[in-house]
Structures are given as structure tokens and as C-alpha cells.
Design a protein around this motif. Sequence first.
Motif, PDB file in Angstrom:
ATOM      1  N   VAL A 123       1.806  -6.317  -9.954  1.00 50.30           N
ATOM      2  CA  VAL A 123       0.832  -5.413 -10.581  1.00 50.30           C
ATOM      3  C   VAL A 123      -0.010  -6.170 -11.611  1.00 50.30           C
ATOM      4  CG1 VAL A 123       0.596  -3.370 -12.066  1.00 50.30           C
ATOM      5  CG2 VAL A 123       2.294  -3.395 -10.220  1.00 50.30           C
ATOM      6  N   THR A 132      -3.343  10.503  -3.288  1.00 47.12           N
ATOM      7  CA  THR A 132      -2.160   9.919  -2.663  1.00 47.12           C
ATOM      8  C   THR A 132      -1.647  10.832  -1.550  1.00 47.12           C
ATOM      9  OG1 THR A 132      -1.581   9.136  -4.882  1.00 47.12           O
ATOM     10  CG2 THR A 132       0.108   8.906  -3.169  1.00 47.12           C
ATOM     11  N   HIS A 156       2.397   0.508  -8.448  1.00 48.93           N
ATOM     12  CA  HIS A 156       1.299  -0.281  -7.880  1.00 48.93           C
ATOM     13  C   HIS A 156       0.213   0.617  -7.285  1.00 48.93           C
ATOM     14  CE1 HIS A 156       4.275   0.730  -4.943  1.00 48.93           C
ATOM     15  NE2 HIS A 156       3.540   0.301  -3.938  1.00 48.93           N
ATOM     16  N   GLU A 157       0.206   1.889  -7.658  1.00 47.30           N
ATOM     17  CA  GLU A 157      -0.781   2.862  -7.211  1.00 47.30           C
ATOM     18  C   GLU A 157      -0.919   2.880  -5.690  1.00 47.30           C
ATOM     19  OE1 GLU A 157      -4.162   3.487  -9.996  1.00 47.30           O
ATOM     20  OE2 GLU A 157      -3.551   1.528 -10.772  1.00 47.30           O
ATOM     21  N   LEU A 180       2.214   4.851 -17.535  1.00 47.93           N
ATOM     22  CA  LEU A 180       3.254   5.580 -16.798  1.00 47.93           C
ATOM     23  C   LEU A 180       4.302   6.165 -17.737  1.00 47.93           C
ATOM     24  CD1 LEU A 180       3.795   3.270 -13.691  1.00 47.93           C
ATOM     25  CD2 LEU A 180       2.926   5.624 -13.668  1.00 47.93           C
ATOM     26  N   GLU A 234      -1.278   4.114  -1.810  1.00 50.29           N
ATOM     27  CA  GLU A 234      -2.065   5.176  -1.165  1.00 50.29           C
ATOM     28  C   GLU A 234      -1.153   6.214  -0.545  1.00 50.29           C
ATOM     29  OE1 GLU A 234      -4.845   3.089   1.664  1.00 50.29           O
ATOM     30  OE2 GLU A 234      -4.056   1.420   0.477  1.00 50.29           O
ATOM     31  N   SER A 264      -5.035  13.247  -6.824  1.00 47.03           N
ATOM     32  CA  SER A 264      -5.747  12.006  -7.128  1.00 47.03           C
ATOM     33  C   SER A 264      -5.833  11.101  -5.906  1.00 47.03           C
ATOM     34  CB  SER A 264      -5.093  11.297  -8.321  1.00 47.03           C
ATOM     35  OG  SER A 264      -3.783  10.925  -7.997  1.00 47.03           O
ATOM     36  N   VAL A 306       5.365   4.537  -7.876  1.00 45.82           N
ATOM     37  CA  VAL A 306       3.893   4.562  -7.876  1.00 45.82           C
ATOM     38  C   VAL A 306       3.294   3.480  -8.777  1.00 45.82           C
ATOM     39  CG1 VAL A 306       3.805   7.026  -7.321  1.00 45.82           C
ATOM     40  CG2 VAL A 306       3.704   6.315  -9.727  1.00 45.82           C
ATOM     41  N   ARG A 314       0.816  -1.233   0.000  1.00 45.25           N
ATOM     42  CA  ARG A 314       0.000   0.000   0.000  1.00 45.25           C
ATOM     43  C   ARG A 314       0.840   1.269   0.000  1.00 45.25           C
ATOM     44  NH1 ARG A 314      -4.046  -0.682   4.842  1.00 45.25           N
ATOM     45  NH2 ARG A 314      -4.898   1.250   3.934  1.00 45.25           N
ATOM     46  N   ARG A 345       2.660   9.154 -19.166  1.00 50.18           N
ATOM     47  CA  ARG A 345       2.447  10.176 -18.133  1.00 50.18           C
ATOM     48  C   ARG A 345       3.773  10.855 -17.739  1.00 50.18           C
ATOM     49  NH1 ARG A 345       2.762  13.400 -15.714  1.00 50.18           N
ATOM     50  NH2 ARG A 345       1.973  14.207 -13.761  1.00 50.18           N
ATOM     51  N   ARG A 398      -0.443  -0.681 -17.504  1.00 48.42           N
ATOM     52  CA  ARG A 398      -0.032   0.267 -16.464  1.00 48.42           C
ATOM     53  C   ARG A 398       1.317   0.913 -16.830  1.00 48.42           C
ATOM     54  NH1 ARG A 398      -0.821   4.153 -12.979  1.00 48.42           N
ATOM     55  NH2 ARG A 398       0.524   4.134 -11.167  1.00 48.42           N
ATOM     56  N   LEU A 419      -0.365  13.784  -7.978  1.00 44.10           N
ATOM     57  CA  LEU A 419      -0.611  12.547  -7.227  1.00 44.10           C
ATOM     58  C   LEU A 419      -1.477  12.826  -5.995  1.00 44.10           C
ATOM     59  CD1 LEU A 419       2.953  10.970  -7.504  1.00 44.10           C
ATOM     60  CD2 LEU A 419       0.826   9.875  -8.262  1.00 44.10           C
TER      61      LEU A 419
END
Length: 323
Positions: free
Chosen positions: A116, A193, A159-160, A126, A162, A191, A157, A87, A129, A122, A188
Motif C-alpha cells: 500500500v 466496491t 488496499h482499496e 481506517l 474493487e 463507494s 480493504v 484487486r 473510519r 491509509r 463500501l
Amino acid sequence: MQAATMNLHDDIAIRARGLSRRFGALQAVDRIDLDVPARQVHGFLGPNGSGKSTTIRMLCGLLTPSQGQIEVLGLRIPEQAEALRSRIGYMTQKFSLFEDLGVRENLEFLAAIQGVQAAPARIDALLERYRFGDRQRQLAGTLSGGQKQRLALAGAVIHEPELLFLDEPTSAVDPESRREFWENLFELADSGTTILVSTHLMDEAERCHRLAVIDRGRLVAEGTPSALTGALQGRTLRLRAADPRALQRRLLAVPGVLGVAQVGTALRVLLAADAGAAGRQRVVAELASAGQPVQVDDVAPNLEDVFVAVTGNDARGAGEGRA
Ligand SMILES: Nc1ncnc2c1ncn2[C@@H]1O[C@H](COP(=O)(O)OP(=O)(O)OP(=O)(O)O)[C@@H](O)[C@H]1O
Ligand SMILES: [Mg+2]
């Protein structure tokens, strides 16, 4: 009751109480209390050796505290560190890429480690991005400093997570790349994080939603940058003189003067909280006896002044690595 407790934990991503770490005789982190609200960019400001990396390693569950309690995303750390791992993202202070793998390969490797789902999509997102579309095959070791930091952020990031821990992420990059890096951080945060970012750079600290200032392992100030600087209102002066260096030493000896720093051709003077108008007058009197014309202006306090005020150290002097 239970629901209320859960909400509270949702809004505080990191909570530490009495966090301490000792290395032999050295108290590297000394009873730090920290609350990091969710979805904010929280700065961790302190000079070299003040305990930033040690604190971050404890919060991630990588280093066991000597004393104190930690709760991160509702988990007790280090006991539940395993559940935390997927996480959070962590960008270490030392460059954390595989230099002899390509840009895409670095992300593929990290995606595999993190398990992932739908990794190729993904990674495509990235690369787009973080603007690596045309450099996917380039070896990470041949990227510029700013590109490396961008790739390291993409990797952190993947694995996205939190919550993102960034330990002095921009210390080796130019101002333009730093600005871009910080824009990425705010995106981030927008969104959802939460970001804890350590720095010894005052201009970076100024951008954070909130700041914890540490010195020699201790938390010495905490709050929004504007609250921290606002508390020093009326205590900062700028002096313009032909020979500022000659004045610097004289002024440091004036009672009520906490710090005197040369900034370009001017001197910046910080007065003690209790110096008041009398302190200002003593400065003016000292200048009058110094035998050179000096222009005195009241200026807005900045975070360097905050640092000097709370630690008594002039961070703007010769201190290693301080900006
Ligand atoms: N494993 C270790 N063994 C012994 N001493 C350590 C260890 N790790 C850190 N220290 C010491 O603890 C103190 C705090 O170090 P830390 O790396 O946390 O500081 P920092 O604020 O991250 O500094 P910098 O800005 O230079 O990265 C330093 O005096 C350091 O030498
Ligand atoms: Mg460090």
C-alpha cells in the motif's frame, strides 16, 4: 464491438459457468452458474457444507476447479489469479488477524504485504473510519468479537480492492455488531466496491441486493430477496394454537404441505406451488379434526420459506448452524 464487450465485463464483476469441484467421491460444488453485478452486495446463502467456502476459494483463484469457467474483473481464473490478487480482498471464515500484534500493527503488516502506498495515512483513515482511534495498541487477541470482525474488514480493504469476498464474516458476533458490520458493507458498495458475502443467516440474506441460494453444491435459486419471496405469495400460513407441537407432525403428513416450523408459539406452514386453495383447505380440515382451536392467518413469505421451497428441506428444523 470491443468496447461493448468491455462494458459488459465492467458491469459483471464475477461470472462463473458450470463451476464444479470434487473432493474424492464428494461433489462439493456442482455446476454452479453465477453472475455478480458490479457495485452490489451479493449474498451467497446456504447451510453448513453446501459449498460456499469452496466456491469462494475457487473464485479468488486459491483453489482449482474440477470443471467450469471463471471470469473475475475481466480476468480468467485461475490462469490470471496473480493479476487479480491486488484487486480483491478476502476475509476468510476463520478469524484472520494476528492475535499477538496490536490493532495498528495488524494493519501495518497487511499494508506491507499489499504494498500500500502512503500506508500510514491509509491506516490512520481506517482506524478512524472503523473506530479504533483509542485502541491502536491493544492486542488484536484481546478485542471483542465484533471489534475483531471490524478490524478484519479494515484489513481486507486496506488496499482499496474493487471486489471483496467475505466468507460468513459475522457468524460469531452479536446482532448489534452485525448491524454495524452490514452498514459498513453498504457504505463500501456505495463507494463502488462489489461484495460477495456468504451467510447461513436469513436476516443477513434479506439485506443483500441479490442472492444466490445453494444447497449441496448446487445453485437452487437466484434473484433479489423480494423476487424470491414474492414467488411464494399465497403459500405461507401462520397458525396459532394452544399446543402447536402436537399439530406439527399431523400437518407434515397433509398432501401439499412442504414445511411446518415452530416459530415461538406459532406454526409456520409452507404449501407446495401446486397445492392452491385445495391445499389450504386440507390444512384447515386437518386442524378441525385435531380438536383444539386454531387461528389461521396468511402471512408474507420470507427467505426461510424460499429455502424450504427450493430444496425441499426444512431449514428451520434441527439443521446444524442454520438460523
Ligand atoms: N479440502 C477438502 N477436502 C475434502 N473435502 C472438503 C474440502 N474442503 C471442503 N470439503 C467438503 O466440501 C463440502 C463443502 O464444504 P464448504 O466448506 O465449501 O461448505 P460451506 O458451505 O462453506 O459450509 P460452512 O457453512 O460450514 O462453512 C463439505 O462437505 C466439506 O467437508
Ligand atoms: Mg464455509
